[in-house]
Design a protein around this motif. Sequence first.
Motif, PDB file in Angstrom:
ATOM      1  N   THR A  95      30.797  75.971  23.409  1.00  0.00           N
ATOM      2  CA  THR A  95      29.958  75.454  22.276  1.00  0.00           C
ATOM      3  C   THR A  95      30.328  73.858  22.312  1.00  0.00           C
ATOM      4  O   THR A  95      31.361  73.299  21.904  1.00  0.00           O
ATOM      5  CB  THR A  95      30.199  76.084  20.836  1.00  0.00           C
ATOM      6  OG1 THR A  95      30.280  77.421  20.939  1.00  0.00           O
ATOM      7  CG2 THR A  95      29.208  75.492  19.581  1.00  0.00           C
ATOM      8  N   SER A  96      29.175  73.034  22.389  1.00  0.00           N
ATOM      9  CA  SER A  96      29.242  71.609  22.626  1.00  0.00           C
ATOM     10  C   SER A  96      28.025  71.007  21.913  1.00  0.00           C
ATOM     11  O   SER A  96      27.074  71.323  22.182  1.00  0.00           O
ATOM     12  CB  SER A  96      29.416  71.171  23.962  1.00  0.00           C
ATOM     13  OG  SER A  96      29.443  69.802  24.094  1.00  0.00           O
ATOM     14  N   ARG A  97      28.263  69.832  21.069  1.00  0.00           N
ATOM     15  CA  ARG A  97      27.105  69.244  20.575  1.00  0.00           C
ATOM     16  C   ARG A  97      27.490  67.657  21.167  1.00  0.00           C
ATOM     17  O   ARG A  97      28.613  67.269  21.355  1.00  0.00           O
ATOM     18  CB  ARG A  97      27.226  69.048  19.040  1.00  0.00           C
ATOM     19  CG  ARG A  97      27.025  70.317  18.439  1.00  0.00           C
ATOM     20  CD  ARG A  97      27.249  70.174  16.908  1.00  0.00           C
ATOM     21  NE  ARG A  97      28.636  69.901  16.565  1.00  0.00           N
ATOM     22  CZ  ARG A  97      29.063  69.579  15.335  1.00  0.00           C
ATOM     23  NH1 ARG A  97      28.098  69.415  14.345  1.00  0.00           N
ATOM     24  NH2 ARG A  97      30.146  69.048  15.218  1.00  0.00           N
ATOM     25  N   GLU A  98      26.489  66.835  21.318  1.00  0.00           N
ATOM     26  CA  GLU A  98      26.644  65.674  21.676  1.00  0.00           C
ATOM     27  C   GLU A  98      26.401  64.586  20.487  1.00  0.00           C
ATOM     28  O   GLU A  98      25.525  64.621  19.685  1.00  0.00           O
ATOM     29  CB  GLU A  98      25.359  65.079  22.562  1.00  0.00           C
ATOM     30  CG  GLU A  98      25.451  65.979  23.979  1.00  0.00           C
ATOM     31  CD  GLU A  98      26.409  65.772  24.977  1.00  0.00           C
ATOM     32  OE1 GLU A  98      26.941  64.531  24.821  1.00  0.00           O
ATOM     33  OE2 GLU A  98      27.099  66.498  25.675  1.00  0.00           O
ATOM     34  N   MET A  99      27.616  63.955  20.226  1.00  0.00           N
ATOM     35  CA  MET A  99      27.793  62.967  19.017  1.00  0.00           C
ATOM     36  C   MET A  99      27.900  61.438  19.610  1.00  0.00           C
ATOM     37  O   MET A  99      28.884  61.327  20.288  1.00  0.00           O
ATOM     38  CB  MET A  99      28.818  63.503  18.110  1.00  0.00           C
ATOM     39  CG  MET A  99      28.682  65.079  17.858  1.00  0.00           C
ATOM     40  SD  MET A  99      27.410  65.467  16.682  1.00  0.00           S
ATOM     41  CE  MET A  99      28.479  64.977  14.942  1.00  0.00           C
ATOM     42  N   THR A 135      32.654  59.130  27.964  1.00  0.00           N
ATOM     43  CA  THR A 135      32.311  60.504  27.000  1.00  0.00           C
ATOM     44  C   THR A 135      33.656  61.225  26.978  1.00  0.00           C
ATOM     45  O   THR A 135      34.302  61.468  27.832  1.00  0.00           O
ATOM     46  CB  THR A 135      31.159  61.174  27.851  1.00  0.00           C
ATOM     47  OG1 THR A 135      30.156  60.476  27.947  1.00  0.00           O
ATOM     48  CG2 THR A 135      30.879  62.655  26.965  1.00  0.00           C
ATOM     49  N   ARG A 137      35.937  64.713  24.962  1.00  0.00           N
ATOM     50  CA  ARG A 137      35.608  65.967  24.353  1.00  0.00           C
ATOM     51  C   ARG A 137      36.506  66.090  23.512  1.00  0.00           C
ATOM     52  O   ARG A 137      37.676  65.999  23.479  1.00  0.00           O
ATOM     53  CB  ARG A 137      35.709  67.121  25.464  1.00  0.00           C
ATOM     54  CG  ARG A 137      35.459  68.326  24.877  1.00  0.00           C
ATOM     55  CD  ARG A 137      35.495  69.388  26.265  1.00  0.00           C
ATOM     56  NE  ARG A 137      36.943  69.513  26.886  1.00  0.00           N
ATOM     57  CZ  ARG A 137      36.924  69.801  28.176  1.00  0.00           C
ATOM     58  NH1 ARG A 137      36.003  70.054  28.843  1.00  0.00           N
ATOM     59  NH2 ARG A 137      38.221  69.871  28.468  1.00  0.00           N
ATOM     60  N   LEU A 213      33.225  66.935  13.349  1.00  0.00           N
ATOM     61  CA  LEU A 213      33.341  67.065  14.570  1.00  0.00           C
ATOM     62  C   LEU A 213      34.132  68.328  14.799  1.00  0.00           C
ATOM     63  O   LEU A 213      35.051  68.877  14.111  1.00  0.00           O
ATOM     64  CB  LEU A 213      34.382  66.012  15.394  1.00  0.00           C
ATOM     65  CG  LEU A 213      33.482  64.694  15.573  1.00  0.00           C
ATOM     66  CD1 LEU A 213      34.448  63.753  16.175  1.00  0.00           C
ATOM     67  CD2 LEU A 213      32.286  64.786  16.110  1.00  0.00           C
ATOM     68  N   CYS A 214      33.877  69.204  15.964  1.00  0.00           N
ATOM     69  CA  CYS A 214      34.304  70.411  16.296  1.00  0.00           C
ATOM     70  C   CYS A 214      35.011  70.491  17.677  1.00  0.00           C
ATOM     71  O   CYS A 214      34.476  69.894  18.565  1.00  0.00           O
ATOM     72  CB  CYS A 214      33.654  71.771  15.943  1.00  0.00           C
ATOM     73  SG  CYS A 214      32.734  71.884  14.210  1.00  0.00           S
ATOM     74  N   ASP A 217      32.957  69.753  21.160  1.00  0.00           N
ATOM     75  CA  ASP A 217      32.057  68.578  21.039  1.00  0.00           C
ATOM     76  C   ASP A 217      32.199  67.242  21.988  1.00  0.00           C
ATOM     77  O   ASP A 217      33.234  67.045  22.287  1.00  0.00           O
ATOM     78  CB  ASP A 217      31.936  68.090  19.507  1.00  0.00           C
ATOM     79  CG  ASP A 217      31.373  68.931  18.619  1.00  0.00           C
ATOM     80  OD1 ASP A 217      30.617  69.877  19.023  1.00  0.00           O
ATOM     81  OD2 ASP A 217      31.550  68.796  17.231  1.00  0.00           O
ATOM     82  N   ARG A 218      31.084  66.721  22.456  1.00  0.00           N
ATOM     83  CA  ARG A 218      30.969  65.580  23.146  1.00  0.00           C
ATOM     84  C   ARG A 218      30.937  64.361  22.439  1.00  0.00           C
ATOM     85  O   ARG A 218      29.976  64.318  21.657  1.00  0.00           O
ATOM     86  CB  ARG A 218      29.879  65.595  24.455  1.00  0.00           C
ATOM     87  CG  ARG A 218      30.413  66.733  25.462  1.00  0.00           C
ATOM     88  CD  ARG A 218      31.501  66.321  26.251  1.00  0.00           C
ATOM     89  NE  ARG A 218      31.944  67.451  27.168  1.00  0.00           N
ATOM     90  CZ  ARG A 218      32.645  67.335  28.342  1.00  0.00           C
ATOM     91  NH1 ARG A 218      33.579  66.067  28.408  1.00  0.00           N
ATOM     92  NH2 ARG A 218      32.908  68.172  29.228  1.00  0.00           N
ATOM     93  N   VAL A 219      31.580  63.543  22.663  1.00  0.00           N
ATOM     94  CA  VAL A 219      31.822  62.327  21.667  1.00  0.00           C
ATOM     95  C   VAL A 219      31.487  60.937  22.730  1.00  0.00           C
ATOM     96  O   VAL A 219      32.231  60.919  23.562  1.00  0.00           O
ATOM     97  CB  VAL A 219      32.845  62.113  20.666  1.00  0.00           C
ATOM     98  CG1 VAL A 219      32.801  60.733  20.009  1.00  0.00           C
ATOM     99  CG2 VAL A 219      32.811  63.427  19.995  1.00  0.00           C
TER     100      VAL A 219
END
Length: 235
Positions: A95-99, A135, A137, A213-214, A217-219
């Motif tokens: 599970t990944s979001r781009e932040m 980038t 993680r 953030l979790c 997630d990609r930051v």
Amino acid sequence: MTQAWPQVQIDPLAEDAWLLRFGEAIDEAVNARVLQVAARLQSCLASVECVPAYASLLLRFDPLGWREDEGRFSEQYLREAIQSALDQASGAEITSREMTLPVCYGGAAGEDLQEVAEYTHLTPEEVVARHTRATYRVAMLGFAPGFPYLLGLDPVLAVPRRSSPRISVPAGSVAIGGQQTGIYPQELPGGWQLIGRTPLRLFDPAADAPSLLCPGDRVRFQAIDEHEYLRRVTP
């Protein structure tokens, strides 16, 4: 083709908690496996809570949900369920979001930026450029609620922690400690090198999702000036 993974060590910690150990080192590939297994376990064992770390995964469960016909907790029953999930985890999606997080670098917001620049033989501008180019993680949350440990730091920016930790580090401080970068979610003591500060609030206990953030997630970081920081700061 199914990926061949090393054996995972399963250690009981308490009557309702086990720890899955995947290795000993801070390694992106190992952490990716931890997150894959967590994703798989959460999808097929809804009653098991997963708390990932760099190279381990804490499982919390209700023993009453894993009983034999006689009504007693069955360790074998749970082990078989975990092993089945491990065998199928190689294809699990993390599970990944781009932040993108805004950060004001240097000055009062990042008082160790100059020291980091001197240690790495770079200019402060080059440190910022390298830090914002990567980038990252979120490997895990720890130390304090909502504190993200981020993998992906440019090796050139790896610097030792401070010899004398600060008693108080402002909330939102972006820092480097060894080969990691992280963000202080609240005002806390800490010994990492402070290079900037984000105006965003990383942890709000009253929110439906307390942590901004979790794990997984990609930051990316985006440099902003002090005026923009003050405009966007979260009360």
